[in-house]
Scaffold this motif. Structure first.
Motif, PDB file in Angstrom:
ATOM      1  N   ALA A  24      24.682  49.318  27.018  1.00 37.13           N
ATOM      2  CA  ALA A  24      23.746  50.275  27.596  1.00 37.13           C
ATOM      3  C   ALA A  24      23.841  50.257  29.123  1.00 37.13           C
ATOM      4  O   ALA A  24      23.802  51.310  29.771  1.00 37.13           O
ATOM      5  CB  ALA A  24      22.321  49.960  27.145  1.00 37.13           C
ATOM      6  N   GLN A  25      23.964  49.062  29.700  1.00 38.18           N
ATOM      7  CA  GLN A  25      24.089  48.949  31.152  1.00 38.18           C
ATOM      8  C   GLN A  25      25.350  49.659  31.639  1.00 38.18           C
ATOM      9  O   GLN A  25      25.314  50.389  32.632  1.00 38.18           O
ATOM     10  CB  GLN A  25      24.104  47.480  31.561  1.00 38.18           C
ATOM     11  N   ALA A  31      26.930  56.938  33.737  1.00 35.61           N
ATOM     12  CA  ALA A  31      26.132  58.161  33.852  1.00 35.61           C
ATOM     13  C   ALA A  31      25.771  58.438  35.301  1.00 35.61           C
ATOM     14  O   ALA A  31      25.683  59.595  35.717  1.00 35.61           O
ATOM     15  CB  ALA A  31      24.861  58.051  33.001  1.00 35.61           C
ATOM     16  N   GLY A  32      25.580  57.376  36.083  1.00 34.20           N
ATOM     17  CA  GLY A  32      25.260  57.545  37.495  1.00 34.20           C
ATOM     18  C   GLY A  32      26.400  58.176  38.265  1.00 34.20           C
ATOM     19  O   GLY A  32      26.185  58.856  39.271  1.00 34.20           O
ATOM     20  N   GLY A  41      24.774  62.906  28.095  1.00 32.11           N
ATOM     21  CA  GLY A  41      25.297  62.281  26.881  1.00 32.11           C
ATOM     22  C   GLY A  41      25.362  60.773  27.002  1.00 32.11           C
ATOM     23  O   GLY A  41      24.997  60.050  26.071  1.00 32.11           O
ATOM     24  N   LEU A  42      25.805  60.295  28.158  1.00 31.74           N
ATOM     25  CA  LEU A  42      25.867  58.842  28.380  1.00 31.74           C
ATOM     26  C   LEU A  42      24.475  58.226  28.392  1.00 31.74           C
ATOM     27  O   LEU A  42      24.257  57.142  27.846  1.00 31.74           O
ATOM     28  CB  LEU A  42      26.610  58.534  29.677  1.00 31.74           C
ATOM     29  N   ARG A  43      23.530  58.915  29.014  1.00 31.09           N
ATOM     30  CA  ARG A  43      22.152  58.407  29.034  1.00 31.09           C
ATOM     31  C   ARG A  43      21.576  58.364  27.618  1.00 31.09           C
ATOM     32  O   ARG A  43      20.876  57.415  27.252  1.00 31.09           O
ATOM     33  CB  ARG A  43      21.282  59.249  29.952  1.00 31.09           C
ATOM     34  N   ALA A  48      20.018  55.085  22.934  1.00 27.83           N
ATOM     35  CA  ALA A  48      20.180  54.696  21.525  1.00 27.83           C
ATOM     36  C   ALA A  48      20.522  53.217  21.409  1.00 27.83           C
ATOM     37  O   ALA A  48      19.998  52.513  20.537  1.00 27.83           O
ATOM     38  CB  ALA A  48      21.257  55.551  20.864  1.00 27.83           C
ATOM     39  N   ARG A  49      21.405  52.712  22.276  1.00 25.20           N
ATOM     40  CA  ARG A  49      21.761  51.292  22.245  1.00 25.20           C
ATOM     41  C   ARG A  49      20.556  50.427  22.614  1.00 25.20           C
ATOM     42  O   ARG A  49      20.347  49.359  22.033  1.00 25.20           O
ATOM     43  CB  ARG A  49      22.926  50.993  23.195  1.00 25.20           C
ATOM     44  N   LEU A  50      19.759  50.878  23.574  1.00 20.97           N
ATOM     45  CA  LEU A  50      18.566  50.114  23.946  1.00 20.97           C
ATOM     46  C   LEU A  50      17.545  50.101  22.810  1.00 20.97           C
ATOM     47  O   LEU A  50      16.890  49.084  22.574  1.00 20.97           O
ATOM     48  CB  LEU A  50      17.941  50.689  25.219  1.00 20.97           C
ATOM     49  N   ASP A  51      17.415  51.209  22.090  1.00 24.33           N
ATOM     50  CA  ASP A  51      16.528  51.236  20.928  1.00 24.33           C
ATOM     51  C   ASP A  51      17.008  50.246  19.869  1.00 24.33           C
ATOM     52  O   ASP A  51      16.201  49.536  19.262  1.00 24.33           O
ATOM     53  CB  ASP A  51      16.456  52.644  20.332  1.00 24.33           C
ATOM     54  N   ALA A  52      18.326  50.192  19.653  1.00 19.15           N
ATOM     55  CA  ALA A  52      18.884  49.235  18.694  1.00 19.15           C
ATOM     56  C   ALA A  52      18.627  47.804  19.160  1.00 19.15           C
ATOM     57  O   ALA A  52      18.280  46.934  18.354  1.00 19.15           O
ATOM     58  CB  ALA A  52      20.378  49.476  18.509  1.00 19.15           C
TER      59      ALA A  52
END
Length: 82
Positions: A24-25, A31-32, A41-43, A48-52
């Motif tokens: 996610a990082q 994305a930046g 899309g990257l955000r 999604a990865r942070l939710d997981a």
């Protein structure tokens, strides 16, 4: 007694959590540097990865609480063995 399979599963979950945070990082860093739809899309992928990762953390917390309850019950029920 705690099953060794549970310990392996917990270690795997911790690794998965760390991997999800790292991915996610990286996605947020990418994305930046991007603009428009690609950045969005990257955000979204990072979210999604942070939710997981959050779900994995909650699972680890639940497992840790269960182990703590088991240990507390064991010590209270058989203090002479502990």
């Amino acid at each position: 007694m705690i099953d060794w399979k549970d310990r392996r599963a917990a270690k795997a979950a911790v690794k998965e959590f760390g991997d999800a945070l790292e991915q996610a990082q990286q996605m947020l860093k990418q994305a930046g540097a991007k603009a428009g739809d690609e950045a969005q899309g990257l955000r979204s992928q990072a979210a999604a990865r942070l939710d997981a990762a959050r779900a994995t953390l909650e699972d680890l917390q639940d497992r840790a609480a269960a182990v703590a309850r088991f240990t507390d019950d064991y010590v209270r029920d058989a203090p002479w063995k502990a």
